[in-house]
Write a protein that holds these residues in place. Sequence first.
Motif, PDB file in Angstrom:
ATOM      1  N   CYS A   1       0.825  -1.214   0.000  1.00 25.00           N
ATOM      2  CA  CYS A   1       0.000   0.000   0.000  1.00 25.00           C
ATOM      3  C   CYS A   1       0.859   1.264   0.000  1.00 25.00           C
ATOM      4  O   CYS A   1       0.544   2.249  -0.679  1.00 25.00           O
ATOM      5  N   THR A   2       1.934   1.238   0.782  1.00 24.34           N
ATOM      6  CA  THR A   2       2.762   2.442   0.923  1.00 24.34           C
ATOM      7  C   THR A   2       3.404   2.882  -0.394  1.00 24.34           C
ATOM      8  O   THR A   2       3.291   4.051  -0.767  1.00 24.34           O
ATOM      9  N   PRO A   3       4.084   1.990  -1.165  1.00 24.89           N
ATOM     10  CA  PRO A   3       4.638   2.461  -2.435  1.00 24.89           C
ATOM     11  C   PRO A   3       3.584   2.848  -3.465  1.00 24.89           C
ATOM     12  O   PRO A   3       3.844   3.701  -4.318  1.00 24.89           O
ATOM     13  N   ILE A   4       2.394   2.234  -3.394  1.00 23.46           N
ATOM     14  CA  ILE A   4       1.312   2.656  -4.288  1.00 23.46           C
ATOM     15  C   ILE A   4       0.947   4.106  -3.992  1.00 23.46           C
ATOM     16  O   ILE A   4       0.842   4.949  -4.894  1.00 23.46           O
ATOM     17  N   ALA A   5       0.747   4.422  -2.719  1.00 20.36           N
ATOM     18  CA  ALA A   5       0.407   5.791  -2.335  1.00 20.36           C
ATOM     19  C   ALA A   5       1.543   6.758  -2.638  1.00 20.36           C
ATOM     20  O   ALA A   5       1.338   7.853  -3.176  1.00 20.36           O
ATOM     21  N   ARG A   6       2.753   6.343  -2.311  1.00 22.72           N
ATOM     22  CA  ARG A   6       3.920   7.192  -2.525  1.00 22.72           C
ATOM     23  C   ARG A   6       4.131   7.468  -4.009  1.00 22.72           C
ATOM     24  O   ARG A   6       4.425   8.602  -4.415  1.00 22.72           O
ATOM     25  N   GLY A   7       3.972   6.444  -4.849  1.00 20.76           N
ATOM     26  CA  GLY A   7       4.159   6.610  -6.284  1.00 20.76           C
ATOM     27  C   GLY A   7       3.167   7.579  -6.885  1.00 20.76           C
ATOM     28  O   GLY A   7       3.528   8.391  -7.753  1.00 20.76           O
ATOM     29  N   PHE A   8       1.919   7.520  -6.442  1.00 21.51           N
ATOM     30  CA  PHE A   8       0.904   8.435  -6.973  1.00 21.51           C
ATOM     31  C   PHE A   8       1.175   9.862  -6.521  1.00 21.51           C
ATOM     32  O   PHE A   8       1.037  10.809  -7.305  1.00 21.51           O
ATOM     33  N   GLU A   9       1.561  10.035  -5.275  1.00 21.69           N
ATOM     34  CA  GLU A   9       1.928  11.373  -4.806  1.00 21.69           C
ATOM     35  C   GLU A   9       3.091  11.936  -5.623  1.00 21.69           C
ATOM     36  O   GLU A   9       3.084  13.104  -6.038  1.00 21.69           O
ATOM     37  N   ARG A  10       4.077  11.097  -5.848  1.00 18.68           N
ATOM     38  CA  ARG A  10       5.264  11.530  -6.568  1.00 18.68           C
ATOM     39  C   ARG A  10       4.924  11.917  -8.007  1.00 18.68           C
ATOM     40  O   ARG A  10       5.446  12.894  -8.548  1.00 18.68           O
ATOM     41  N   GLU A  11       4.012  11.165  -8.603  1.00 17.83           N
ATOM     42  CA  GLU A  11       3.649  11.396  -9.995  1.00 17.83           C
ATOM     43  C   GLU A  11       2.773  12.636 -10.172  1.00 17.83           C
ATOM     44  O   GLU A  11       2.896  13.351 -11.169  1.00 17.83           O
ATOM     45  N   THR A  12       1.882  12.885  -9.215  1.00 18.26           N
ATOM     46  CA  THR A  12       0.834  13.889  -9.428  1.00 18.26           C
ATOM     47  C   THR A  12       0.883  15.088  -8.492  1.00 18.26           C
ATOM     48  O   THR A  12       0.273  16.116  -8.779  1.00 18.26           O
ATOM     49  N   GLY A  13       1.553  14.964  -7.335  1.00 17.18           N
ATOM     50  CA  GLY A  13       1.499  16.025  -6.332  1.00 17.18           C
ATOM     51  C   GLY A  13       0.247  16.014  -5.504  1.00 17.18           C
ATOM     52  O   GLY A  13       0.027  16.896  -4.667  1.00 17.18           O
ATOM     53  N   ILE A  14      -0.600  15.010  -5.703  1.00 13.05           N
ATOM     54  CA  ILE A  14      -1.835  14.875  -4.919  1.00 13.05           C
ATOM     55  C   ILE A  14      -1.491  14.211  -3.584  1.00 13.05           C
ATOM     56  O   ILE A  14      -0.865  13.157  -3.556  1.00 13.05           O
ATOM     57  N   ARG A  15      -1.906  14.810  -2.497  1.00 12.05           N
ATOM     58  CA  ARG A  15      -1.611  14.277  -1.170  1.00 12.05           C
ATOM     59  C   ARG A  15      -2.517  13.083  -0.893  1.00 12.05           C
ATOM     60  O   ARG A  15      -3.735  13.169  -1.027  1.00 12.05           O
ATOM     61  N   VAL A  16      -1.916  11.957  -0.503  1.00 14.30           N
ATOM     62  CA  VAL A  16      -2.660  10.727  -0.255  1.00 14.30           C
ATOM     63  C   VAL A  16      -2.721  10.439   1.237  1.00 14.30           C
ATOM     64  O   VAL A  16      -1.694  10.415   1.926  1.00 14.30           O
ATOM     65  N   THR A  17      -3.936  10.210   1.739  1.00 14.06           N
ATOM     66  CA  THR A  17      -4.132   9.676   3.080  1.00 14.06           C
ATOM     67  C   THR A  17      -4.494   8.201   2.933  1.00 14.06           C
ATOM     68  O   THR A  17      -5.427   7.855   2.209  1.00 14.06           O
ATOM     69  N   LEU A  18      -3.742   7.353   3.597  1.00 13.00           N
ATOM     70  CA  LEU A  18      -3.842   5.905   3.405  1.00 13.00           C
ATOM     71  C   LEU A  18      -4.500   5.243   4.608  1.00 13.00           C
ATOM     72  O   LEU A  18      -4.097   5.453   5.745  1.00 13.00           O
ATOM     73  N   ASN A  19      -5.500   4.400   4.328  1.00 16.73           N
ATOM     74  CA  ASN A  19      -6.172   3.591   5.338  1.00 16.73           C
ATOM     75  C   ASN A  19      -6.020   2.143   4.914  1.00 16.73           C
ATOM     76  O   ASN A  19      -6.530   1.756   3.861  1.00 16.73           O
ATOM     77  N   GLN A  20      -5.303   1.332   5.706  1.00 18.10           N
ATOM     78  CA  GLN A  20      -5.020  -0.051   5.338  1.00 18.10           C
ATOM     79  C   GLN A  20      -5.693  -1.021   6.296  1.00 18.10           C
ATOM     80  O   GLN A  20      -5.584  -0.902   7.519  1.00 18.10           O
ATOM     81  N   LYS A  21      -6.429  -1.989   5.739  1.00 18.46           N
ATOM     82  CA  LYS A  21      -7.084  -3.056   6.516  1.00 18.46           C
ATOM     83  C   LYS A  21      -7.129  -4.312   5.659  1.00 18.46           C
ATOM     84  O   LYS A  21      -6.851  -4.270   4.456  1.00 18.46           O
ATOM     85  N   SER A  22      -7.539  -5.430   6.269  1.00 19.05           N
ATOM     86  CA  SER A  22      -7.779  -6.636   5.490  1.00 19.05           C
ATOM     87  C   SER A  22      -9.020  -6.436   4.626  1.00 19.05           C
ATOM     88  O   SER A  22      -9.820  -5.520   4.847  1.00 19.05           O
ATOM     89  N   THR A  23      -9.199  -7.297   3.640  1.00 21.59           N
ATOM     90  CA  THR A  23     -10.258  -7.108   2.656  1.00 21.59           C
ATOM     91  C   THR A  23     -11.646  -7.136   3.283  1.00 21.59           C
ATOM     92  O   THR A  23     -12.489  -6.274   3.008  1.00 21.59           O
ATOM     93  N   GLY A  24     -11.893  -8.145   4.134  1.00 17.00           N
ATOM     94  CA  GLY A  24     -13.207  -8.231   4.774  1.00 17.00           C
ATOM     95  C   GLY A  24     -13.490  -7.043   5.668  1.00 17.00           C
ATOM     96  O   GLY A  24     -14.616  -6.537   5.728  1.00 17.00           O
ATOM     97  N   GLU A  25     -12.476  -6.581   6.378  1.00 18.12           N
ATOM     98  CA  GLU A  25     -12.646  -5.419   7.248  1.00 18.12           C
ATOM     99  C   GLU A  25     -12.903  -4.156   6.431  1.00 18.12           C
ATOM    100  O   GLU A  25     -13.685  -3.296   6.837  1.00 18.12           O
TER     101      GLU A  25
END
Length: 339
Positions: free
Chosen positions: A35-59
């Motif tokens: 999740c972290t590099p996905i968020a980081r990569g998008f921020e780096r590419e676009t300048g859009i600030r990402v807030t990340l919420n990580q849980k298991s799929t069912g949760e």
Amino acid sequence: MRRVLGLSAIALLPALPAAAQGQLNLYCAATIEWCTPIARGFERETGIRVTLNQKSTGEMLAQLRAEARNPRGDVWWGGTGDPHVAAGEEGLTLPYESPRIAELHDWAQAQWRQTEGRTVGVYASVLGFGFNTELIARRNLPAPRCWADLVNPIYRGEIQMANPNSSGTAYIVIATLVQMMGEEPAFDYLKRLHGSINAYPRSGTAPITAVARGETALSISFVHNAAEEAAAGFPVGHAVPCEGTGYEIGSMSIIRGARNLANAQRFYHWALSAEAQITASSEAKKLQTMANRRVPLTDGAPNMATARIIDYDNARFGASAERRRLLARWDREVGALPR
């Protein structure tokens, strides 16, 4: 484990460009290491600030349901596809068509069509077994090769499988066995398997982590997770069941009511690109088959093309009613059994 991270705020990312482009609330049901590099990569590419919420799929599905009247997320990335399908059926996600749909493998496009554009595949992996090679040698246990092997009494107390109520991985185990065996034989098998299970952790990756650390001998896991542990230096082997097996389609959906809809669509389009998938999977050291056809298979990654894979019915087993019914039956007939 629940983790809510404002990535920029905790300095996991480089400084944003001077002209920042707003924000994105990303719900991620993959591991935090991905999740972290996905968020980081998008921020780096676009300048859009990402807030990340990580849980298991069912949760994560439970959170979308709880927030249905006041959505807080914009886009949901990762985690097994069945809960994404259920969310679309319940009206919790929106249809969207990226021009990159045509770049994807057939299985990713098929999921997008079946859900009328409400979810799309971003990666895939085959269900199988992981085992600690040192532990099974020390305990004189054979490496399992087939589903039938796991109910051998010699494995009693040696296996972990996640809890299907919180884990998309474990739900795919149930759905796979039902499709392969028929429902009654599948539940008979799950009851016999219960005697060999020493724990049902919440996360789908927890069993293979326990295998790698020598806390249990065997796990029912996606084989790419076992290959990743082996690549990290742990004594882990894996096998694809000889009778055949199911597979996951890790998915992506735009959340209905997204407060940052334009940024969610921009993320969706970016996340389907070969460049984003190569960079993020490389940074996270992930070994799944990525959805974009231009992404090469990483060295050491299991090859889906050589596995005996069933024609997994995503439409039926992703449906909310079927999912609830099978989970309720598992709770009643398997989960409630003593160990």
